[in-house]
Motif scaffolding. Structure first.
Motif, mmCIF file in Angstrom:
data_model
loop_
_atom_site.group_PDB
_atom_site.id
_atom_site.type_symbol
_atom_site.label_atom_id
_atom_site.label_comp_id
_atom_site.label_asym_id
_atom_site.label_seq_id
_atom_site.Cartn_x
_atom_site.Cartn_y
_atom_site.Cartn_z
ATOM 1 N N ALA A 112 0.876 -1.170 0.000
ATOM 2 C CA ALA A 112 0.000 0.000 0.000
ATOM 3 C C ALA A 112 0.918 1.226 0.000
ATOM 4 N N VAL A 113 1.032 1.868 -1.139
ATOM 5 C CA VAL A 113 1.982 2.962 -1.314
ATOM 6 C C VAL A 113 1.401 4.239 -0.701
ATOM 7 N N ASP A 114 2.219 4.973 0.056
ATOM 8 C CA ASP A 114 1.747 6.260 0.556
ATOM 9 C C ASP A 114 2.524 7.436 -0.030
ATOM 10 N N HIS A 115 3.772 7.206 -0.453
ATOM 11 C CA HIS A 115 4.553 8.268 -1.075
ATOM 12 C C HIS A 115 5.395 7.711 -2.219
ATOM 13 N N SER A 116 5.606 8.562 -3.203
ATOM 14 C CA SER A 116 6.527 8.268 -4.298
ATOM 15 C C SER A 116 7.299 9.559 -4.573
ATOM 16 N N SER A 117 7.944 9.630 -5.701
ATOM 17 C CA SER A 117 8.653 10.854 -6.072
ATOM 18 C C SER A 117 8.607 11.002 -7.582
ATOM 19 N N SER A 158 0.913 -4.882 2.419
ATOM 20 C CA SER A 158 -0.485 -5.257 2.636
ATOM 21 C C SER A 158 -0.722 -6.745 2.423
ATOM 22 N N ALA A 159 0.197 -7.420 1.734
ATOM 23 C CA ALA A 159 0.129 -8.876 1.565
ATOM 24 C C ALA A 159 1.529 -9.354 1.200
ATOM 25 N N SER A 160 1.915 -10.532 1.702
ATOM 26 C CA SER A 160 3.269 -11.006 1.435
ATOM 27 C C SER A 160 3.359 -12.526 1.443
ATOM 28 N N LEU A 213 10.624 -12.594 4.374
ATOM 29 C CA LEU A 213 11.312 -11.427 4.922
ATOM 30 C C LEU A 213 10.353 -10.320 5.342
ATOM 31 N N TYR A 214 9.124 -10.342 4.801
ATOM 32 C CA TYR A 214 8.212 -9.226 5.037
ATOM 33 C C TYR A 214 6.867 -9.713 5.540
ATOM 34 N N ARG A 215 6.336 -8.954 6.507
ATOM 35 C CA ARG A 215 5.023 -9.250 7.063
ATOM 36 C C ARG A 215 4.091 -8.064 6.835
ATOM 37 N N VAL A 216 2.818 -8.318 6.881
ATOM 38 C CA VAL A 216 1.830 -7.251 6.707
ATOM 39 C C VAL A 216 2.087 -6.158 7.740
ATOM 40 N N GLY A 217 2.126 -4.917 7.274
ATOM 41 C CA GLY A 217 2.361 -3.781 8.148
ATOM 42 C C GLY A 217 3.789 -3.273 8.131
ATOM 43 N N ASP A 218 4.721 -4.061 7.608
ATOM 44 C CA ASP A 218 6.116 -3.616 7.554
ATOM 45 C C ASP A 218 6.255 -2.375 6.671
ATOM 46 N N LEU A 264 3.983 5.462 -8.852
ATOM 47 C CA LEU A 264 3.010 6.551 -8.926
ATOM 48 C C LEU A 264 1.607 5.956 -8.934
ATOM 49 N N SER A 265 1.298 5.325 -7.825
ATOM 50 C CA SER A 265 0.107 4.498 -7.686
ATOM 51 C C SER A 265 -0.139 4.255 -6.205
ATOM 52 N N GLN A 266 -1.393 3.993 -5.856
ATOM 53 C CA GLN A 266 -1.713 3.713 -4.454
ATOM 54 C C GLN A 266 -1.437 2.268 -4.054
ATOM 55 N N MET A 267 -1.198 1.403 -5.035
ATOM 56 C CA MET A 267 -0.842 0.014 -4.761
ATOM 57 C C MET A 267 0.245 -0.431 -5.728
#
Length: 326
Positions: A34-39, A71-73, A77-82, A99-102
């Protein structure tokens, strides 16, 4: 459904627009973010306005950088919320980017976000800061120290150039900034540049060697500027080359390398191996000046990115554009 910038091509017509996208359309990968920032980088601006040569297939979501939460893994190495981030690896070129919300991608492309930085700061640094730090590390590995002498940085008004100045000054180096925009002098002085030169200072002289002026350099433009820089580096100095904003050609002789023992080190941040990335981000977390970083950033939305892209290509934007994708 989620929002994303989408680049499509119909015959010879390229279109970039903000669209609602079904999550089932996401590309393959074992981690969903779940992307919150990009550039918005120079390469992203090229993709949005011209498509080729950056975009390798259509439709494409641009964005070579992203930060957010898992949001899913299916990657151990990665868990939800990381909190995670990704830069390079073909994002926005041959795999849907940030450049997307997901976003969905292989877990090996991801890194944990540095604990001491917010997602916004991570994207303020982004590929530009990673590239700048890789350049700085290359200079250090070539033996340069603050006592070696001044370091010249081209493209000083852009993201990589500005980040390089900030990092070098933080480490105690004297920095000479090169820009074609006189209106940026106050900004570059605030970042710590001790001298500011116009682009013409690196105009070709026709001589294989020029008088020694700098201990090392970071170049983002290529072409005659890089050739002139190499011809004026002191004995045993290092130049890190990471861009081609002006020209891909390199019109120089071997003289700087065989007579002054100059080292020309290429810098790639796209396919940079994970251990090197981790080392660079650890340095960035430690060496970035948060106040100066903030002075480089301006916040935009996904919709803003389309109009901002041509201004970046025209050299009308300084520093770093951080995209809040919410």
């Amino acid at each position: 459904m989620f929002k994303a910038l989408m680049i499509t091509r119909d015959a010879d017509t390229l279109t970039t627009r903000l669209e609602e996208v079904d999550p089932d359309a996401l590309p393959e990968g074992d981690v969903t973010v779940a992307v919150d920032h990009s550039s918005l980088n120079y390469k992203d601006a090229l993709a949005i306005t011209r498509g080729a040569p950056v975009v390798r297939q259509f439709p494409m979501v641009p964005g070579i950088d992203l930060a957010g939460r898992v949001s899913a893994s299916d990657d151990p190495l990665y868990r939800v919320g990381d909190r995670v981030m990704a830069t390079g690896w073909g994002l926005g070129e041959n795999h849907w980017g940030g450049l997307s919300q997901m976003a969905r991608m292989p877990g090996r492309w991801l890194l944990p976000q540095p604990a001491g930085l917010s997602s916004r700061q991570v994207m303020g640094i982004g590929t530009a800061g990673l590239t700048a730090m890789l350049c700085v590390m290359s200079l250090e590995e070539g033996g340069l120290t603050p006592a070696s002498g001044p370091v010249i940085v081209t493209g000083a008004g852009g993201g990589v150039g500005g980040m390089a100045i900030m990092l070098l000054v933080r480490l105690g180096f004297q920095v000479v900034a090169v820009t074609g925009r006189p209106q940026l002098h106050a900004y570059l002085t605030r970042l710590g540049a001790s001298e500011i030169l116009p682009r013409e200072a690196l105009a070709p002289t026709g001589r294989p060697l020029d008088r020694v002026r700098w201990a090392g350099g970071i170049d983002v433009v290529g072409g005659t500027a890089l050739a002139s820089m190499c011809a004026s580096i002191q004995y045993g100095g290092t130049v890190a080359a990471c861009g081609l904003a002006a020209d891909m050609a390199l019109p120089l002789t071997v003289a700087p390398f065989i007579l002054r023992n100059v080292r020309l080190q290429g810098i790639d941040s796209v396919m940079c191996p994970r251990p090197r990335r981790m080392a660079a981000w650890a340095r960035l977390e430690r060496d970035i000046d948060p106040t100066l970083l903030e002075s480089m950033l301006h916040d935009v939305t996904l919709a803003d990115a389309i109009g901002l892209a041509p201004r970046i290509l025209a050299g009308h934007v300084r520093g770093r554009a951080v995209v809040n994708v919410a």
